[in-house]
Design a protein around this motif. Structure first.
Motif, PDB file in Angstrom:
ATOM      1  N   UNK A  53     -27.819  34.612  52.933  1.00  0.00           N
ATOM      2  CA  UNK A  53     -29.254  34.383  52.861  1.00  0.00           C
ATOM      3  C   UNK A  53     -29.662  33.928  51.466  1.00  0.00           C
ATOM      4  N   UNK A  54     -28.979  34.452  50.460  1.00  0.00           N
ATOM      5  CA  UNK A  54     -29.306  34.146  49.059  1.00  0.00           C
ATOM      6  C   UNK A  54     -28.006  34.082  48.263  1.00  0.00           C
ATOM      7  N   UNK A  55     -27.954  33.190  47.275  1.00  0.00           N
ATOM      8  CA  UNK A  55     -26.750  33.020  46.453  1.00  0.00           C
ATOM      9  C   UNK A  55     -27.131  33.061  44.984  1.00  0.00           C
ATOM     10  N   UNK A  56     -26.401  33.883  44.210  1.00  0.00           N
ATOM     11  CA  UNK A  56     -26.592  33.980  42.765  1.00  0.00           C
ATOM     12  C   UNK A  56     -25.261  33.675  42.097  1.00  0.00           C
ATOM     13  N   UNK A  57     -25.131  32.488  41.507  1.00  0.00           N
ATOM     14  CA  UNK A  57     -23.864  32.110  40.882  1.00  0.00           C
ATOM     15  C   UNK A  57     -23.475  33.101  39.795  1.00  0.00           C
ATOM     16  N   UNK A  58     -22.212  33.321  39.566  1.00  0.00           N
ATOM     17  CA  UNK A  58     -21.140  32.564  40.198  1.00  0.00           C
ATOM     18  C   UNK A  58     -20.598  33.178  41.483  1.00  0.00           C
TER      19      UNK A  58
END
Length: 68
Positions: A53-58
């Motif tokens: 649903x959500x991506x926070x690198x890395x």
């Protein structure tokens, strides 16, 4: 990454940092990511299919279970 399918490889739940294996087509494989619940709820057991649903690198994702 958002919308990618994966599978829980380390329990995900409230107060837990879990792990999911997510298929990453751009890199032609499956990779491990740290995982949190996108919406508070029940713990997700190992093997549960999920969607990002959500991506926070890395390497951090928020996931929700795929409903049948």
């Amino acid at each position: 990454m958002i919308g990618s399918a994966g599978r829980v490889s380390g329990a995900v739940g409230a107060g837990l940092v879990g792990e999911v294996m997510v298929h990453v087509p751009e890199r032609q494989g499956t990779e491990a990511f740290l995982a949190y619940l996108a919406v508070p709820g029940e713990r997700l057991a190992i093997g549960t299919p999920v969607v990002v649903i959500e991506y926070h690198p890395p390497r951090t994702v928020y996931v929700a279970p795929v409903l049948p």
